[in-house]
Design an enzyme around this catalytic site. Sequence first.
Site, PDB file in Angstrom:
ATOM      1  N   CYS A   7      -5.212 -17.325  23.181  1.00 51.63           N
ATOM      2  CA  CYS A   7      -6.353 -17.436  22.541  1.00 51.63           C
ATOM      3  C   CYS A   7      -7.035 -18.683  23.563  1.00 51.63           C
ATOM      4  O   CYS A   7      -6.824 -18.646  24.795  1.00 51.63           O
ATOM      5  CB  CYS A   7      -6.256 -17.792  21.078  1.00 51.63           C
ATOM      6  SG  CYS A   7      -5.483 -19.282  21.224  1.00 51.63           S
ATOM      7  N   ARG A  13      -4.552 -18.850  16.928  1.00 56.83           N
ATOM      8  CA  ARG A  13      -3.999 -18.206  17.058  1.00 56.83           C
ATOM      9  C   ARG A  13      -2.966 -16.994  17.638  1.00 56.83           C
ATOM     10  O   ARG A  13      -3.178 -16.594  16.677  1.00 56.83           O
ATOM     11  CB  ARG A  13      -5.515 -17.016  16.973  1.00 56.83           C
ATOM     12  CG  ARG A  13      -6.792 -17.381  16.224  1.00 56.83           C
ATOM     13  CD  ARG A  13      -7.525 -17.290  17.123  1.00 56.83           C
ATOM     14  NE  ARG A  13      -8.338 -17.894  18.083  1.00 56.83           N
ATOM     15  CZ  ARG A  13      -9.568 -18.151  18.600  1.00 56.83           C
ATOM     16  NH1 ARG A  13     -10.298 -16.729  18.441  1.00 56.83           N
ATOM     17  NH2 ARG A  13      -9.601 -18.633  19.546  1.00 56.83           N
ATOM     18  N   ASP A 121     -12.315 -18.541  15.314  1.00 55.85           N
ATOM     19  CA  ASP A 121     -11.813 -19.541  15.540  1.00 55.85           C
ATOM     20  C   ASP A 121     -11.786 -19.879  14.613  1.00 55.85           C
ATOM     21  O   ASP A 121     -13.000 -20.881  13.786  1.00 55.85           O
ATOM     22  CB  ASP A 121     -12.345 -20.175  16.451  1.00 55.85           C
ATOM     23  CG  ASP A 121     -11.473 -21.512  16.773  1.00 55.85           C
ATOM     24  OD1 ASP A 121     -11.016 -21.675  16.358  1.00 55.85           O
ATOM     25  OD2 ASP A 121     -12.483 -22.124  18.162  1.00 55.85           O
TER      26      ASP A 121
END
Length: 149
Positions: A7, A13, A121
């Site tokens: 990420c 994440r 996000d």
Amino acid sequence: MKILMVCLGNICRSPLAEGILAHKTKQLDIEVDSAGTAAYHIGKFPDKRSIEIAKKYNIDLKSQRARQFSRADFDEFDIIYAMDTNNLAHLISLAKTEKEHKKIRLILNEINPGACESVPDPYYGGENGFQNVYNMLNEACDKIIQNIE
Ligand code: 4NP
């Protein structure tokens, strides 16, 4: 088989993706790691909210530390999953050979092939964002395992 989750910051994440897949593949010969395309958070623990949501499902992220993706990862890993289309584009820009390009995939394409959806996000959002991310990654990791077996 070695799988890398990527990420931006490697604190929200991809640590969760790493934790979920590692948890599900304990009995398989699969190594999982994660990295960020950006350098902002190198050496840090995963975000508290990722640690919390993982804990809810008995997954421990506390041994993880953020690191930045490096070109050496193209040699090290068999599959490199980007969490979103920005990071996908970044990884593609770093790949130099056809072999390297072929290792890069978008993780949510495991669920909806070709749809090119991004894991949102959650950094600036609330707790719901992390539950949503968990749900998406959990489903994607189940598909990854189905496709490997
Ligand atoms: P991640 O989330 O890419 O899922 O780890 C982010 C973490 C930090 C920032 C952005 C996204 N940041 O801008 O610092």
